[in-house]
Motif scaffolding. Structure first.
Motif, PDB file in Angstrom:
ATOM      1  N   THR A  31      -9.461  13.087   7.933  1.00  0.00           N
ATOM      2  CA  THR A  31     -10.149  14.361   7.757  1.00  0.00           C
ATOM      3  C   THR A  31     -10.946  14.704   9.007  1.00  0.00           C
ATOM      4  OG1 THR A  31     -10.323  13.923   5.384  1.00  0.00           O
ATOM      5  CG2 THR A  31     -11.785  15.604   6.296  1.00  0.00           C
ATOM      6  N   ILE A  32     -11.039  15.990   9.321  1.00  0.00           N
ATOM      7  CA  ILE A  32     -11.822  16.434  10.478  1.00  0.00           C
ATOM      8  C   ILE A  32     -13.251  15.900  10.363  1.00  0.00           C
ATOM      9  CG2 ILE A  32     -12.569  18.625   9.436  1.00  0.00           C
ATOM     10  CD1 ILE A  32     -11.406  18.359  13.071  1.00  0.00           C
ATOM     11  N   PRO A  33     -13.837  15.362  11.424  1.00  0.00           N
ATOM     12  CA  PRO A  33     -15.207  14.847  11.342  1.00  0.00           C
ATOM     13  C   PRO A  33     -16.195  15.917  10.893  1.00  0.00           C
ATOM     14  CG  PRO A  33     -14.157  14.089  13.354  1.00  0.00           C
ATOM     15  CD  PRO A  33     -13.225  15.088  12.747  1.00  0.00           C
ATOM     16  N   VAL A  41      -4.913  21.936   7.164  1.00  0.00           N
ATOM     17  CA  VAL A  41      -3.889  21.157   6.469  1.00  0.00           C
ATOM     18  C   VAL A  41      -4.542  20.168   5.511  1.00  0.00           C
ATOM     19  CG1 VAL A  41      -2.191  21.377   8.330  1.00  0.00           C
ATOM     20  CG2 VAL A  41      -3.792  19.449   8.338  1.00  0.00           C
ATOM     21  N   ASP A  42      -3.739  19.674   4.581  1.00  0.00           N
ATOM     22  CA  ASP A  42      -4.209  18.728   3.576  1.00  0.00           C
ATOM     23  C   ASP A  42      -4.127  17.312   4.141  1.00  0.00           C
ATOM     24  OD1 ASP A  42      -4.948  17.468   1.245  1.00  0.00           O
ATOM     25  OD2 ASP A  42      -2.966  17.645   0.322  1.00  0.00           O
ATOM     26  N   ALA A  43      -5.261  16.682   4.349  1.00  0.00           N
ATOM     27  CA  ALA A  43      -5.277  15.331   4.904  1.00  0.00           C
ATOM     28  C   ALA A  43      -4.633  14.331   3.953  1.00  0.00           C
ATOM     29  CB  ALA A  43      -6.713  14.916   5.218  1.00  0.00           C
ATOM     30  N   THR A  89      -5.941  30.956  24.824  1.00  0.00           N
ATOM     31  CA  THR A  89      -5.728  30.678  23.410  1.00  0.00           C
ATOM     32  C   THR A  89      -6.090  29.228  23.143  1.00  0.00           C
ATOM     33  OG1 THR A  89      -3.947  32.296  23.174  1.00  0.00           O
ATOM     34  CG2 THR A  89      -4.044  30.549  21.535  1.00  0.00           C
ATOM     35  N   ALA A  90      -6.964  29.000  22.181  1.00  0.00           N
ATOM     36  CA  ALA A  90      -7.361  27.662  21.776  1.00  0.00           C
ATOM     37  C   ALA A  90      -6.793  27.373  20.389  1.00  0.00           C
ATOM     38  CB  ALA A  90      -8.885  27.531  21.749  1.00  0.00           C
ATOM     39  N   THR A  91      -6.147  26.224  20.232  1.00  0.00           N
ATOM     40  CA  THR A  91      -5.570  25.859  18.939  1.00  0.00           C
ATOM     41  C   THR A  91      -6.069  24.485  18.526  1.00  0.00           C
ATOM     42  OG1 THR A  91      -3.593  24.938  20.011  1.00  0.00           O
ATOM     43  CG2 THR A  91      -3.502  27.244  19.303  1.00  0.00           C
ATOM     44  N   LEU A  92      -6.242  24.314  17.231  1.00  0.00           N
ATOM     45  CA  LEU A  92      -6.713  23.039  16.688  1.00  0.00           C
ATOM     46  C   LEU A  92      -6.219  22.885  15.256  1.00  0.00           C
ATOM     47  CD1 LEU A  92      -8.629  20.556  17.345  1.00  0.00           C
ATOM     48  CD2 LEU A  92     -10.346  21.789  15.996  1.00  0.00           C
ATOM     49  N   THR A  93      -5.713  21.688  14.924  1.00  0.00           N
ATOM     50  CA  THR A  93      -5.363  21.361  13.550  1.00  0.00           C
ATOM     51  C   THR A  93      -6.590  20.792  12.858  1.00  0.00           C
ATOM     52  OG1 THR A  93      -3.037  20.975  14.075  1.00  0.00           O
ATOM     53  CG2 THR A  93      -3.894  19.937  12.093  1.00  0.00           C
ATOM     54  N   VAL A  94      -6.851  21.283  11.654  1.00  0.00           N
ATOM     55  CA  VAL A  94      -8.070  20.907  10.913  1.00  0.00           C
ATOM     56  C   VAL A  94      -7.667  20.261   9.579  1.00  0.00           C
ATOM     57  CG1 VAL A  94     -10.224  21.729   9.897  1.00  0.00           C
ATOM     58  CG2 VAL A  94      -9.315  22.808  11.972  1.00  0.00           C
ATOM     59  N   PRO A  95      -7.574  18.936   9.523  1.00  0.00           N
ATOM     60  CA  PRO A  95      -7.265  18.272   8.251  1.00  0.00           C
ATOM     61  C   PRO A  95      -8.493  18.241   7.334  1.00  0.00           C
ATOM     62  CG  PRO A  95      -6.712  16.907  10.167  1.00  0.00           C
ATOM     63  CD  PRO A  95      -7.623  17.971  10.645  1.00  0.00           C
ATOM     64  N   VAL A  96      -8.318  18.648   6.083  1.00  0.00           N
ATOM     65  CA  VAL A  96      -9.442  18.678   5.127  1.00  0.00           C
ATOM     66  C   VAL A  96      -9.054  17.970   3.839  1.00  0.00           C
ATOM     67  CG1 VAL A  96     -10.363  20.804   6.094  1.00  0.00           C
ATOM     68  CG2 VAL A  96      -8.765  20.924   4.186  1.00  0.00           C
TER      69      VAL A  96
END
Length: 286
Positions: A80-82, A134-136, A279-286
């Motif tokens: 999961t994202i910190p 996304v779903d961690a 453009t800045a991109t980041l995947t965010v697992p939650v």
């Protein structure tokens, strides 16, 4: 996931110092120690570190894109994202003003103010920010459709709308978006400054739904996106960012009080140029 509201360590009027953030940092270090004990490397949702961020001024690697697999192995490897401080200027009702309940906050272009504060527009190098939620638990392979993200950051002068002197009547550089079928939200903004005491960053909160976000309730995750040094150096060499050059020269990701204990999952991949925008991109697992 527990949610914490702490102040950031910088020299604005709401500074509470590093000691205020130590519980967050201590908790994250304990999580990493426990993860290390299991000898399972965190891959799939983490990316390259600062070395990659220094590779080129036009393309920088941060957190990797979501894993396409859904196996038990990939599930074990997705973290999961910190959880990070929302800082002293969240505008979500936890520290004074609540912008989330204002009509017009759901928008993609956050460069200008909206509603009664529609008079100002933030100037700076264009920056488009795309987060993929996304779903961690599924190994980062399942997009979180129908979630919501509230995103905010400082302007070119290092000021936060609604809070900082001179922009208390502005609400630019704040907005909410609902995630699409790919779990993505996109915001049109400007490249934020580097203000004293903090690495260049962007705040965001994830909510289970758009209704939750606009009611300012049930935050599921609070974190921050870090911007790579080589791109910051290029942007800060342009007009209007001169103070950021000095501030960035005193910092590193390893000494920043938020990112010093690990930034692999939070370092964005940034592409583009000053002329055409970034453009800045980041995947965010939650």
């Amino acid at each position: 996931m527990p949610h914490h509201h702490h102040d950031e360590d910088h020299e604005h009027e709401h500074d509470r110092g590093l000691s205020y953030d130590l519980p967050v940092l201590a908790r994250r270090r304990m999580i990493r120690l426990l993860a290390g004990a299991s000898l399972v490397p965190l891959v799939g949702c983490s990316g390259s570190g600062e070395d990659t961020a220094s590779a080129s001024s036009s393309t920088s690697s941060g957190a990797a894109s979501a894993s396409s697999g859904g196996s038990s192995s990939s599930r074990a490897e997705c973290a999961t994202i910190p959880d990070e401080t929302a800082g002293p200027y969240p505008g979500d009702g936890s520290n004074g003003v609540n912008v989330l309940k204002e009509s017009g906050v759901v928008r993609s272009d956050i460069t200008a103010g909206f509603g009664d504060s529609a008079g100002g527009t933030a100037e700076g190098v264009p920056l488009t920010i795309t987060l993929t939620v996304v779903d961690a638990a599924s190994g980062c392979g399942t997009p979180k459709k129908g979630a919501a993200v509230y995103l905010w950051h400082c302007d070119r002068d290092g000021n936060y709308s609604l809070y900082s002197e001179g922009v208390t009547e502005e609400n630019y550089l704040r907005g909410v978006q609902e995630t699409d079928d790919k779990g993505q939200v996109t915001f049109k903004s400007i490249f934020p400054a580097c203000y004293s005491g903090r690495w260049p960053h962007i705040h965001f909160e994830v909510y289970g739904s758009l209704d939750d976000a606009t009611a300012a309730t049930s935050i599921t995750n609070t974190s921050q996106l870090a911007l790579p040094k080589d791109v910051c150096d290029t942007v800060y060499a342009t007009d209007g960012y001169s103070q950021s050059v000095t501030n960035l020269g005193r910092l590193s990701l390893e000494t920043d009080n938020i990112f010093s204990d690990g930034h692999d999952q939070q370092l964005a991949r940034v592409t583009g140029s000053v002329d055409k925008g970034y453009t800045a991109t980041l995947t965010v697992p939650v």
